[in-house]
Scaffold this motif. Structure first.
Motif, PDB file in Angstrom:
ATOM      1  N   GLN A  90     -39.589 -21.936 -41.351  1.00  0.00           N
ATOM      2  CA  GLN A  90     -41.050 -21.934 -41.372  1.00  0.00           C
ATOM      3  C   GLN A  90     -41.649 -21.635 -39.998  1.00  0.00           C
ATOM      4  O   GLN A  90     -42.810 -21.212 -39.900  1.00  0.00           O
ATOM      5  N   TYR A  91     -40.878 -21.872 -38.944  1.00  0.00           N
ATOM      6  CA  TYR A  91     -41.375 -21.611 -37.591  1.00  0.00           C
ATOM      7  C   TYR A  91     -41.693 -20.126 -37.412  1.00  0.00           C
ATOM      8  O   TYR A  91     -42.688 -19.759 -36.774  1.00  0.00           O
ATOM      9  N   GLY A  92     -40.807 -19.290 -37.995  1.00  0.00           N
ATOM     10  CA  GLY A  92     -41.053 -17.855 -37.887  1.00  0.00           C
ATOM     11  C   GLY A  92     -39.828 -17.083 -37.418  1.00  0.00           C
ATOM     12  O   GLY A  92     -38.755 -17.658 -37.178  1.00  0.00           O
ATOM     13  N   PRO A  93     -39.956 -15.764 -37.272  1.00  0.00           N
ATOM     14  CA  PRO A  93     -38.828 -14.919 -36.875  1.00  0.00           C
ATOM     15  C   PRO A  93     -38.228 -15.301 -35.515  1.00  0.00           C
ATOM     16  O   PRO A  93     -37.054 -15.009 -35.256  1.00  0.00           O
ATOM     17  N   GLU A  94     -39.036 -15.938 -34.665  1.00  0.00           N
ATOM     18  CA  GLU A  94     -38.527 -16.305 -33.337  1.00  0.00           C
ATOM     19  C   GLU A  94     -37.353 -17.285 -33.422  1.00  0.00           C
ATOM     20  O   GLU A  94     -36.544 -17.370 -32.493  1.00  0.00           O
ATOM     21  N   GLN A 150     -46.827 -24.204 -34.964  1.00  0.00           N
ATOM     22  CA  GLN A 150     -45.493 -23.978 -34.418  1.00  0.00           C
ATOM     23  C   GLN A 150     -45.079 -25.101 -33.477  1.00  0.00           C
ATOM     24  O   GLN A 150     -43.913 -25.491 -33.438  1.00  0.00           O
TER      25      GLN A 150
END
Length: 253
Positions: A90-94, A150
């Motif tokens: 869920q944080y993202g692609p990073e 985030q």
């Protein structure tokens, strides 16, 4: 294998004491086996047998608690590692590289834990494995969140990671067993005395010897199971690794 050798040694000692009792019976003067003597000896042996039964029950309970504790820790570890993976997703692609690293490290940990080999289990506490864990936590800390959401996810992920590694450490602390060697020796000594007394007052025939053999096997088998349950990560009696393997299959999806 060590537990099997211990159980075999216990069987030999207990059965041999019964056979010694049968032999001593034929060598003692008759007045040593009178009703008064036998009653006194049986009363004293009954006290020892009662104490031995209590200690055996306590050891069984302790071993079962150790087994259940490790099993619960592993289930908790499987759940929390999935939570950690979901937070990173869920944080993202990073956080993609962290998810890949998490699955790789977890796969190594599960393989070592389910090997059932004491040498492989010892590697779980090696500097190499610990370095992987520290590297993962460092990279998780170094994430640069750009939004409030985030930042919250990073904080939750750090908390969950701490829980994952804490459960892992707790399970490893249980792998050495907690059964005191001295207590085991004392228990075996009591069993030897009890079976020797049985042999002393038993008639010498094949049926009696057969049942002494069966009872000695039963006593040794009980202690073998206790020893196995007291070390739940290796040996014949081990905790189920199914929750860990299911969690591993779900990681990264």
């Amino acid at each position: 294998m060590t537990h099997l050798l211990i159980a075999l040694t216990i069987f030999v000692c207990v059965f041999a004491s019964a056979m010694l009792g049968l032999y001593v019976r034929t060598r003692l003067p008759e007045h040593h086996l009178s009703d008064e003597s036998s009653s006194t000896i049986k009363l004293a042996t009954g006290l020892v047998a009662t104490i031995a039964a209590l200690v055996l029950g306590l050891l069984t309970s302790s071993a079962k608690n150790s087994f259940d504790t490790v099993s619960a820790d592993l289930v908790r570890n499987a759940v929390t590692v999935l939570q950690l993976d979901r937070e990173l997703a869920q944080y993202g692609p990073e956080a993609h590289d962290l998810r890949v690293s998490l699955k790789q490290n977890y796969a190594i940990w599960v393989d070592l834990l389910t090997s059932g080999n004491s040498n492989e289990l010892a590697r779980l506490e090696s500097p190499e494995i610990l370095a992987h864990l520290e590297d993962f936590q460092r990279k998780l800390t170094q994430l640069s969140p750009t939004t409030a959401i985030q930042r919250q996810m990073q904080a939750r992920a750090l908390d969950i990671a701490d829980s994952v590694f804490a459960a892992r450490s707790l399970a490893l602390l249980q792998k050495r067993g907690s059964l005191p060697t001295l207590l085991l020796i004392v228990l075996v000594s009591w069993l030897t005395v009890i079976f020797g007394t049985f042999g002393l007052f038993a008639p010498r025939n094949a049926t009696v010897i057969f049942f002494f053999l069966v009872c000695a096997l039963s006593a040794a088998g009980a202690i073998f199971v206790i020893l196995e349950m007291d070390t739940p990560l290796d040996g014949i009696v081990r905790v189920s690794a199914a929750p860990l393997q299911e969690a591993l299959q779900e990681l990264g999806k």
